[in-house]
Motif scaffolding. Structure first.
Motif, PDB file in Angstrom:
ATOM      1  N   ALA A 102       0.804  -1.228   0.000  1.00  0.00           N
ATOM      2  CA  ALA A 102       0.000   0.000   0.000  1.00  0.00           C
ATOM      3  C   ALA A 102       0.832   1.270   0.000  1.00  0.00           C
ATOM      4  O   ALA A 102       0.568   2.210   0.738  1.00  0.00           O
ATOM      5  N   VAL A 103       1.811   1.331  -0.880  1.00  0.00           N
ATOM      6  CA  VAL A 103       2.736   2.459  -0.917  1.00  0.00           C
ATOM      7  C   VAL A 103       2.029   3.781  -1.194  1.00  0.00           C
ATOM      8  O   VAL A 103       2.446   4.827  -0.698  1.00  0.00           O
ATOM      9  N   GLY A 104       0.956   3.749  -1.938  1.00  0.00           N
ATOM     10  CA  GLY A 104       0.244   4.975  -2.275  1.00  0.00           C
ATOM     11  C   GLY A 104      -0.426   5.648  -1.094  1.00  0.00           C
ATOM     12  O   GLY A 104      -0.747   6.831  -1.148  1.00  0.00           O
ATOM     13  N   ALA A 105      -0.618   4.914  -0.012  1.00  0.00           N
ATOM     14  CA  ALA A 105      -1.239   5.476   1.181  1.00  0.00           C
ATOM     15  C   ALA A 105      -0.242   6.207   2.074  1.00  0.00           C
ATOM     16  O   ALA A 105      -0.657   6.944   2.972  1.00  0.00           O
ATOM     17  N   ARG A 106       1.060   6.022   1.845  1.00  0.00           N
ATOM     18  CA  ARG A 106       2.059   6.584   2.751  1.00  0.00           C
ATOM     19  C   ARG A 106       3.061   7.542   2.110  1.00  0.00           C
ATOM     20  O   ARG A 106       3.451   8.524   2.710  1.00  0.00           O
ATOM     21  N   VAL A 107       3.515   7.244   0.917  1.00  0.00           N
ATOM     22  CA  VAL A 107       4.639   7.986   0.332  1.00  0.00           C
ATOM     23  C   VAL A 107       4.233   9.310  -0.308  1.00  0.00           C
ATOM     24  O   VAL A 107       4.816  10.339   0.011  1.00  0.00           O
ATOM     25  N   PRO A 108       3.281   9.344  -1.247  1.00  0.00           N
ATOM     26  CA  PRO A 108       3.041  10.583  -2.011  1.00  0.00           C
ATOM     27  C   PRO A 108       2.113  11.569  -1.303  1.00  0.00           C
ATOM     28  O   PRO A 108       1.078  11.192  -0.752  1.00  0.00           O
ATOM     29  N   HIS A 109       2.507  12.848  -1.351  1.00  0.00           N
ATOM     30  CA  HIS A 109       1.706  13.938  -0.797  1.00  0.00           C
ATOM     31  C   HIS A 109       1.789  15.110  -1.773  1.00  0.00           C
ATOM     32  O   HIS A 109       2.886  15.581  -2.076  1.00  0.00           O
ATOM     33  N   ILE A 110       0.632  15.563  -2.259  1.00  0.00           N
ATOM     34  CA  ILE A 110       0.591  16.656  -3.235  1.00  0.00           C
ATOM     35  C   ILE A 110      -0.481  17.663  -2.833  1.00  0.00           C
ATOM     36  O   ILE A 110      -1.570  17.274  -2.392  1.00  0.00           O
ATOM     37  N   ALA A 111      -0.173  18.930  -3.021  1.00  0.00           N
ATOM     38  CA  ALA A 111      -1.166  20.006  -2.881  1.00  0.00           C
ATOM     39  C   ALA A 111      -1.148  20.788  -4.191  1.00  0.00           C
ATOM     40  O   ALA A 111      -0.113  21.342  -4.578  1.00  0.00           O
ATOM     41  N   ALA A 112      -2.268  20.826  -4.891  1.00  0.00           N
ATOM     42  CA  ALA A 112      -2.361  21.493  -6.187  1.00  0.00           C
ATOM     43  C   ALA A 112      -1.897  22.943  -6.089  1.00  0.00           C
ATOM     44  O   ALA A 112      -2.291  23.681  -5.189  1.00  0.00           O
ATOM     45  N   GLY A 113      -1.035  23.323  -7.009  1.00  0.00           N
ATOM     46  CA  GLY A 113      -0.531  24.686  -7.063  1.00  0.00           C
ATOM     47  C   GLY A 113       0.487  25.029  -5.991  1.00  0.00           C
ATOM     48  O   GLY A 113       1.012  26.137  -5.968  1.00  0.00           O
ATOM     49  N   ILE A 114       0.774  24.099  -5.095  1.00  0.00           N
ATOM     50  CA  ILE A 114       1.660  24.348  -3.954  1.00  0.00           C
ATOM     51  C   ILE A 114       2.961  23.552  -4.063  1.00  0.00           C
ATOM     52  O   ILE A 114       4.048  24.104  -3.985  1.00  0.00           O
ATOM     53  N   GLY A 115       2.843  22.234  -4.208  1.00  0.00           N
ATOM     54  CA  GLY A 115       4.045  21.408  -4.281  1.00  0.00           C
ATOM     55  C   GLY A 115       3.780  19.962  -3.949  1.00  0.00           C
ATOM     56  O   GLY A 115       2.625  19.537  -3.831  1.00  0.00           O
ATOM     57  N   ALA A 116       4.876  19.225  -3.785  1.00  0.00           N
ATOM     58  CA  ALA A 116       4.795  17.792  -3.553  1.00  0.00           C
ATOM     59  C   ALA A 116       5.904  17.342  -2.613  1.00  0.00           C
ATOM     60  O   ALA A 116       7.001  17.902  -2.617  1.00  0.00           O
TER      61      ALA A 116
END
Length: 168
Positions: free
Chosen positions: A25-39
């Motif tokens: 379940a890597v998608g639940a922990r690793v990626p974090h994105i805020a539109a127009g802000i960053g990653a």
């Protein structure tokens, strides 16, 4: 145990993170994105607050290098963690702790950042970067996936495949 790419689509301004690992379940922990802000991508011994707090610091207008330094300063487990950050201006910063399991490291490119640990070797990151950089005509999501497929062909996570995610 993971490698990921953070990129910003120059045509749309969208951020994307693609990640692959032997971990569940890597998608639940690793990626974090805020539109127009960053990653932000947090991996190795994941600290989910790196993603949550990192996005909040990006919203405050803090620079990626300052964000990385702030996040790791208060974390006694920082030497077992890895993270990379990209802001809306395309600035990048990364941290790979000294205790991350080899092969581990991170690289920066024009409009992208790649980090990984527990990999088959440096070529995983190099091939991921090369494919991303040379396929600018592909749609953004396909470009990220193609980059990760190249890293997988170079050996990927040295323990095998289990989970992958794409967030845009």
């Amino acid at each position: 145990m993971t490698w990921s790419i953070i990129a910003r689509d120059p045509l749309t301004g969208h951020f994307g993170i693609a990640v692959a690992t032997k971990f569940f379940a890597v998608g639940a922990r690793v990626p974090h994105i805020a539109a127009g802000i960053g990653a932000v991508a947090t991996q190795a011994l994941v600290n989910p607050y790196y993603g949550i707090d990192g996005l909040n610091l990006l919203r405050e207008g803090r620079a990626p290098r300052d964000i990385v330094e702030t996040l790791i300063a208060g974390d006694n487990g920082r030497e077992s963690r890895q993270l990379h950050v990209m802001d809306a201006g395309g600035r990048i910063a990364a941290h790979t702790g000294r205790e991350c399991i080899g092969w581990c490291g991170h690289i920066e490119g024009d409009g992208f950042s790649i980090a990984g640990n527990m990999l088959a070797g440096r070529r995983v990151l190099d091939d991921t970067a090369k494919t991303y950089a040379t396929n600018e005509k592909l749609p953004f999501a396909q470009r990220l996936i193609a980059a990760m497929q190249s890293g997988e062909a170079a050996g990927g996570d040295k323990r095998g495949r289990q989970s992958a995610a794409l967030l845009i």
